[in-house]
Design a protein around this motif. Structure first.
Motif, short mmCIF file in Angstrom:
data_model
loop_
_atom_site.label_atom_id
_atom_site.label_comp_id
_atom_site.label_asym_id
_atom_site.label_seq_id
_atom_site.Cartn_x
_atom_site.Cartn_y
_atom_site.Cartn_z
N ILE A 218 0.83 -1.20 0.00
CA ILE A 218 0.00 0.00 0.00
C ILE A 218 0.87 1.25 0.00
N VAL A 219 1.94 1.22 0.78
CA VAL A 219 2.87 2.35 0.81
C VAL A 219 3.46 2.59 -0.58
N LEU A 220 3.89 1.51 -1.23
CA LEU A 220 4.54 1.65 -2.54
C LEU A 220 3.54 2.16 -3.58
N ALA A 221 2.30 1.72 -3.49
CA ALA A 221 1.29 2.20 -4.43
C ALA A 221 1.08 3.71 -4.28
N HIS A 222 0.99 4.17 -3.04
CA HIS A 222 0.86 5.60 -2.80
C HIS A 222 2.10 6.35 -3.24
N ALA A 223 3.26 5.79 -2.96
CA ALA A 223 4.51 6.46 -3.31
C ALA A 223 4.61 6.66 -4.82
N ARG A 224 4.32 5.61 -5.56
CA ARG A 224 4.44 5.71 -7.02
C ARG A 224 3.43 6.72 -7.59
N ALA A 225 2.29 6.85 -6.92
CA ALA A 225 1.26 7.77 -7.42
C ALA A 225 1.52 9.22 -7.02
N LEU A 226 2.15 9.42 -5.85
CA LEU A 226 2.20 10.76 -5.28
C LEU A 226 3.58 11.38 -5.22
N LEU A 227 4.63 10.57 -5.16
CA LEU A 227 5.96 11.13 -4.94
C LEU A 227 6.65 11.39 -6.27
N ASN A 228 6.29 12.49 -6.87
CA ASN A 228 6.81 12.83 -8.19
C ASN A 228 8.02 13.73 -8.08
N SER A 229 9.09 13.32 -8.72
CA SER A 229 10.34 14.07 -8.68
C SER A 229 10.27 15.31 -9.55
N THR A 230 11.21 16.23 -9.31
CA THR A 230 11.44 17.32 -10.26
C THR A 230 11.97 16.71 -11.55
N SER A 231 11.91 17.48 -12.63
CA SER A 231 12.43 16.99 -13.90
C SER A 231 13.95 16.82 -13.85
N GLU A 232 14.62 17.61 -13.02
CA GLU A 232 16.08 17.51 -12.92
C GLU A 232 16.52 16.33 -12.05
N GLY A 233 15.70 15.99 -11.06
CA GLY A 233 16.06 14.91 -10.14
C GLY A 233 15.43 13.60 -10.54
N ARG A 234 15.40 12.69 -9.57
CA ARG A 234 14.82 11.38 -9.86
C ARG A 234 14.42 10.70 -8.57
N THR A 235 13.34 9.93 -8.62
CA THR A 235 12.95 9.10 -7.49
C THR A 235 12.67 7.69 -7.99
N ALA A 236 12.89 6.72 -7.11
CA ALA A 236 12.58 5.32 -7.39
C ALA A 236 11.96 4.72 -6.13
N TYR A 237 11.24 3.61 -6.30
CA TYR A 237 10.48 3.01 -5.21
C TYR A 237 10.69 1.51 -5.22
N LEU A 238 11.26 0.98 -4.15
CA LEU A 238 11.58 -0.44 -4.08
C LEU A 238 10.66 -1.14 -3.08
N ASP A 239 10.16 -2.28 -3.47
CA ASP A 239 9.38 -3.14 -2.58
C ASP A 239 10.37 -4.11 -1.95
N ALA A 240 10.85 -3.76 -0.75
CA ALA A 240 11.89 -4.56 -0.11
C ALA A 240 11.86 -4.31 1.39
N ASP A 241 12.66 -5.09 2.10
CA ASP A 241 12.67 -5.09 3.56
C ASP A 241 14.06 -4.74 4.06
N LEU A 242 14.12 -3.89 5.08
CA LEU A 242 15.40 -3.49 5.68
C LEU A 242 16.25 -4.70 6.07
N ARG A 243 15.61 -5.79 6.44
CA ARG A 243 16.35 -6.97 6.89
C ARG A 243 17.04 -7.71 5.75
N GLU A 244 16.87 -7.22 4.52
CA GLU A 244 17.53 -7.82 3.35
C GLU A 244 18.39 -6.77 2.65
N PRO A 245 19.47 -6.33 3.32
CA PRO A 245 20.27 -5.23 2.75
C PRO A 245 20.85 -5.54 1.38
N ASP A 246 21.30 -6.77 1.17
CA ASP A 246 21.92 -7.10 -0.12
C ASP A 246 20.90 -7.00 -1.26
N LYS A 247 19.67 -7.38 -0.99
CA LYS A 247 18.62 -7.28 -2.00
C LYS A 247 18.36 -5.83 -2.37
#
Length: 277
Positions: A116-145
């Protein structure tokens, strides 16, 4: 009848991982902040915490303000890359908005394990044209992933300083899950000049009657409050930025609304630490 949908790896699909009958920290936090993206279980859990600690909503707001001040401080120091793990449901002045207000070219990777968090993030967290944002579905307990994820690698340059944001998430890592080892794995992947921003609930300022009620709400044992000393141990090996480990309500808060809340009412410590080699 059909079972849960899985991907090629056999993992549950994002939709089937959403269990609205069990409180999720991100949705409960959204509720405590006054948001509407939560369910009955999240509200019941939040209300139980508020019954034990009536100032918990204040604590949530102060924790959020700490994140914003820390991002602003680091952006002013020239940091242009942020890895925000445990993003939470978007609200006002998110990490990329604060950073890109100072430098529109700032880049941010958000990570959360709630679909649910990632769905909201992808819909609402829009970067500036100069910058960039990305959204990962992952868990802190899996740092290598997380560190190996292609979307992270194409968004952040790990040869340049990165601010690792671990705001209000380390207290959901139990001792047996090795929070220090997890943090060290991330830090090892970051170059000198990077930073870690972290906040952590502490019960050291609360009376035993209150902590007993809070413990009673921790049904699954997922939550682990830690003292200032224990929090410092997690950050060992890095260089604390002045004023060190203090209440999130007091961290570089001269320009925040006065008077500042008491450490007892907030009961969350915060710190910014510099990665040194």
């Amino acid at each position: 009848m059909g079972g849960p949908v899985t991907g090629r790896s056999g993992e549950l699909s994002a939709a089937d991982r959403i269990d609205t009958t069990v409180a999720h920290p991100a949705r409960r936090y959204n509720y405590l902040l006054g948001g509407k993206d939560n369910f009955a279980a999240d509200r019941e859990s939040g209300d139980a915490l508020a019954a034990a600690m009536p100032t918990i909503r204040l604590a949530a707001v102060e924790n959020r303000m700490f994140l914003q001040r820390a991002v602003r401080f680091l952006a002013q120091q020239g940091v242009r890359q942020f890895l925000d793990i445990g993003t939470g449901i978007p609200t006002a002045d998110n990490t990329h908005e604060v950073a890109q207000a100072i430098d529109p070219s700032a880049r941010v990777v958000y990570v959360d394990n709630d679909p649910i968090v990632l769905a909201h993030a992808r819909a609402l967290l829009n970067s500036t044209s100069e910058g960039r944002t990305a959204y990962l579905d992952a868990d802190l307990r899996e740092p290598d992933k997380i560190l190996a994820h292609p979307d992270l690698r194409t968004t952040l340059d790990l040869s340049q300083p990165v601010a690792l944001m671990l705001v209000a998430i380390l207290h959901f890592i139990r001792d047996d899950e090795d929070p220090k080892g997890i943090l060290d794995r991330f830090v090892a992947a970051l170059p000198a000049g990077s930073y870690v921003v972290a906040s952590h609930v502490t019960w050291e300022y609360l009376p035993p009657t209150v902590t007993a009620k809070l413990e009673a709400s921790n049904h699954d044992g997922r939550f682990r409050a830690r003292s200032t000393e224990q929090f410092a141990e997690l950050l060992a090996g890095m260089e604390l930025v002045d004023p060190g480990i203090v209440s999130v309500a007091r961290w570089r808060a001269d320009d925040a609304p006065q008077p500042r809340p008491s450490v007892q009412d907030v009961s969350v410590n915060g710190a910014v630490a510099r990665v040194v080699r």
